[in-house]
Design a protein around this motif. Structure first.
Motif, PDB file in Angstrom:
ATOM      1  N   VAL A 171       3.338  -7.891  -5.675  1.00 15.21           N
ATOM      2  CA  VAL A 171       2.261  -6.757  -5.455  1.00 15.21           C
ATOM      3  C   VAL A 171       2.489  -5.792  -6.619  1.00 15.21           C
ATOM      4  CG1 VAL A 171       1.920  -6.993  -3.055  1.00 15.21           C
ATOM      5  CG2 VAL A 171       3.633  -5.350  -4.015  1.00 15.21           C
ATOM      6  N   HIS A 180      -3.420  -5.060 -10.086  1.00 17.07           N
ATOM      7  CA  HIS A 180      -4.490  -5.329  -9.068  1.00 17.07           C
ATOM      8  C   HIS A 180      -4.056  -5.008  -7.686  1.00 17.07           C
ATOM      9  CE1 HIS A 180      -7.504  -7.785  -7.271  1.00 17.07           C
ATOM     10  NE2 HIS A 180      -6.768  -8.053  -6.192  1.00 17.07           N
ATOM     11  N   TYR A 181      -2.910  -4.487  -7.557  1.00 11.68           N
ATOM     12  CA  TYR A 181      -2.505  -3.703  -6.422  1.00 11.68           C
ATOM     13  C   TYR A 181      -1.876  -2.293  -6.676  1.00 11.68           C
ATOM     14  CZ  TYR A 181      -2.748  -8.346  -4.376  1.00 11.68           C
ATOM     15  OH  TYR A 181      -3.289  -9.568  -4.110  1.00 11.68           O
ATOM     16  N   ILE A 205      -0.543  -0.417  -3.164  1.00  5.31           N
ATOM     17  CA  ILE A 205       0.633  -1.016  -2.646  1.00  5.31           C
ATOM     18  C   ILE A 205       1.825  -1.380  -3.468  1.00  5.31           C
ATOM     19  CG2 ILE A 205       1.259  -3.075  -1.269  1.00  5.31           C
ATOM     20  CD1 ILE A 205      -1.554  -3.703  -0.504  1.00  5.31           C
ATOM     21  N   GLY A 206       1.250  -1.387  -4.434  1.00  2.00           N
ATOM     22  CA  GLY A 206       2.377  -1.449  -5.830  1.00  2.00           C
ATOM     23  C   GLY A 206       3.466  -0.303  -5.988  1.00  2.00           C
ATOM     24  N   TYR A 258       2.571  -6.835   1.675  1.00  3.47           N
ATOM     25  CA  TYR A 258       1.196  -7.120   1.809  1.00  3.47           C
ATOM     26  C   TYR A 258       1.080  -8.162   2.629  1.00  3.47           C
ATOM     27  CZ  TYR A 258      -3.536  -8.481   0.330  1.00  3.47           C
ATOM     28  OH  TYR A 258      -4.729  -8.986   0.069  1.00  3.47           O
TER      29      TYR A 258
END
Length: 247
Positions: free
Chosen positions: A9, A13-14, A17-18, A92
């Motif tokens: 993650v 794109h994340y 969450i990242g 995730y």
């Protein structure tokens, strides 16, 4: 103990969450446990540089399959089995359903199921829900950052209540009061006056930036005065207005 962490993650794109994962990794690495971070085939993100993590003692392992790919469901990557993990943390839920050790899964929110525009069709909504439930069944423990997320989770999967733990996200150490000179310099670089409205959030349906920008640009100029609207997030919205700053 050897703790595996699915770090795929850590990409643009994340971003949310990242960030939640990347911010706590250095602290995890200071304990007695060995942290094993798995990276996918994605290009490394400038947002989440990996070398500092390796320098802190985290073991970095590459796997050949990315998130939400058929490959990770068909065969567990051999690289995951070799480090001899005691437990794995998946930040995730939509990842491999098969891990060679007990699994802890983080569920940050259920926006695709609860917010308008999250799922574009009933089939996608059903697929999302089935995958979520399949993941939860295979998880020893589920972690949520808020009671609101936990309550929504119980609506869709009531059987997970006894295995769910509430662990709020911490405040990043960088979120601290700044000197006036630093603040003034940022305002200068970003062309922000003394009066501005700041919002932080990527241009995705549930962030509702379209309504915000529509309201701002149609506001009576006499009410708005010299204030500007500053938008921070990834991906940034596309808007061209003299009183809007996309940062």
């Amino acid at each position: 103990m050897r703790i595996g962490i699915d770090g795929r993650v850590l990409t643009d794109h994340y971003p949310g969450i990242g960030r939640a994962l990347y911010s706590v990794l250095p602290s995890l690495a200071t304990g007695r446990e060995t942290i094993v971070l798995f990276r996918g085939p994605e290009t490394e993100s400038d947002r989440f540089p990996i070398p500092p993590l390796a320098d802190s003692g985290i073991e970095i392992h590459r796997v050949s399959v990315g998130l939400r790919s058929i490959g990770e469901q068909v065969r567990p990557p051999a690289t995951v089995q070799r480090p001899g993990l005691d437990v794995v943390l998946t930040p995730y839920f939509a990842t491999s359903l098969r891990w060679p050790c007990p699994r802890v899964t983080m569920v940050h929110d259920l926006i695709p199921l609860t917010a308008g525009g999250g799922m574009t069709s009933p089939a996608k909504r059903l697929g999302y829900l089935l995958f979520l439930r399949s993941t939860l069944v295979r998880s020893r423990t589920i972690v949520t950052p808020s009671q609101a997320t936990a309550d929504r989770l119980y609506r869709f999967a009531p059987g997970v209540r006894s295995r769910t733990r509430l662990i709020p996200n911490a405040v990043d150490p960088g979120a601290r009061p700044r000197h006036r000179a630093e603040i003034d310099e940022v305002r200068r670089q970003c062309r922000l006056g003394r009066r501005h409205v700041l919002t932080v959030g990527g241009d995705r349906p549930h962030k509702n930036l379209a309504r915000l920008t529509d309201a701002w640009t149609t506001l009576d100029p006499n009410l708005r005065g010299d204030a500007v609207l500053a938008l921070v997030g990834s991906p940034p919205p596309r808007i061209d207005h003299p009183t809007v700053r996309v940062l």
